[in-house]
Design a protein around this motif. Structure first.
Motif, PDB file in Angstrom:
ATOM      1  N   MET A 257       0.916  -1.219   0.093  1.00 12.48           N
ATOM      2  CA  MET A 257       0.048   0.005  -0.336  1.00 12.48           C
ATOM      3  C   MET A 257       0.686   1.779  -0.022  1.00 12.48           C
ATOM      4  SD  MET A 257      -2.957   1.366   2.250  1.00 12.48           S
ATOM      5  CE  MET A 257      -4.044   2.014   2.419  1.00 12.48           C
TER       6      MET A 257
ATOM      7  N   ASN B  51       5.490  -1.634   2.441  1.00 14.68           N
ATOM      8  CA  ASN B  51       4.565  -1.097   2.365  1.00 14.68           C
ATOM      9  C   ASN B  51       4.927   0.416   2.185  1.00 14.68           C
ATOM     10  OD1 ASN B  51       2.038  -2.252   1.696  1.00 14.68           O
ATOM     11  ND2 ASN B  51       2.827  -3.234   4.007  1.00 14.68           N
TER      12      ASN B  51
ATOM     13  N   GLU C 103      -3.100   4.038  -3.640  1.00 16.89           N
ATOM     14  CA  GLU C 103      -3.742   3.843  -2.370  1.00 16.89           C
ATOM     15  C   GLU C 103      -4.808   4.273  -2.088  1.00 16.89           C
ATOM     16  OE1 GLU C 103      -1.641   2.040  -2.544  1.00 16.89           O
ATOM     17  OE2 GLU C 103      -2.206  -0.520  -3.118  1.00 16.89           O
TER      18      GLU C 103
END
Ligand code: DC
Length: 221
Positions: free
Chosen positions: A1, A120, A137
């Protein structure tokens, strides 16, 4: 992410990006520090800051890395920790030469995307949501009144023992805002799908709660 956080100087990006990265266990990517790091090296080695070609060549033989994570992440140039040096007013005043050079930006973008490919990330800068991570995201664009942003920057500089005047900080910030938002290569603009947050009257905790709420909602969807 990937969480992309953009905004002008003093909008609260760095403090919040570090805090969010720590809370989520994500890597914190400070892209402003990367532009500052190359500026520092160019100044150390006497490279002509006006020459894009020379700056690109310098970038090609420079290693920019981060050691540690979250709040403790420190940037190194060719293995030398420059976390403190890159915050000097001298570097701040010259960084626009580096961040305005298209060839350097292309190389920085590749490097930033490579860092993020490893896991991430909470990435902060000026073009995270628009150029570097258009598919992030979650995107945030932080902003605040110039007086408030200058007050924050003035406080930071004073705390680190730098002798500056508030008026001088406002003036520098106006110049930097103008340069960042009017340069032809990746100017500071808000991605249409970013969440705009005015942090003028927000505490760091208020901002933190707001961002965490948005990220949690994204994770649940
Ligand atoms: O966020 P900062 O003040 O450390 O950034 C230093 C300079 O680098 C700033 O004047 C704008 C530039 N910058 C940029 O052009 N693109 C980024 N992604 C990050 C910073």
């Amino acid at each position: 992410m990937i969480i992309a956080i953009d905004g002008p100087a003093g909008s609260g990006k760095s403090s919040i990006a570090k805090k969010i990265a720590k809370r989520l266990g994500f890597t914190y990517l400070d892209t402003g520090a990367m532009y500052r790091a190359l500026t520092w090296k160019a100044m150390q080695t006497g490279v002509n800051l006006e020459s894009e070609d020379a700056l690109c060549k310098l970038m090609d033989k420079t290693s920019i890395t981060f050691q540690g994570s979250g709040e403790n992440a420190r940037i190194s140039v060719d293995g030398v920790d420059v976390a403190q040096e890159i915050r000097s007013p001298a570097v701040t005043n010259k960084v626009h030469h580096i961040s305005g050079a298209a060839g350097v930006r292309r190389r920085m973008v590749t490097l930033q995307q490579k860092f993020a490919s490893e896991g991430n990330v909470v990435a902060e800068g000026r073009d995270m949501g628009t150029v570097v991570f258009p598919g992030a995201e979650k995107k945030f664009f932080l902003d605040a009144d110039i007086e408030e942003r200058a007050k924050r920057r003035f406080g930071e500089l004073q705390a680190s023992g730098k002798k500056v005047s508030y008026e001088g900080v406002v003036e520098d910030m106006e110049i930097r805002d103008r340069r960042d938002s009017t340069r032809s290569n990746s100017p500071l603009t808000m991605s249409p799908d970013a969440i705009y947050i005015d942090t003028t009257k927000l505490t760091i905790e208020g901002l933190f709660n707001r961002i965490v709420r948005e990220i949690k909602a994204a994770l649940e969807n």
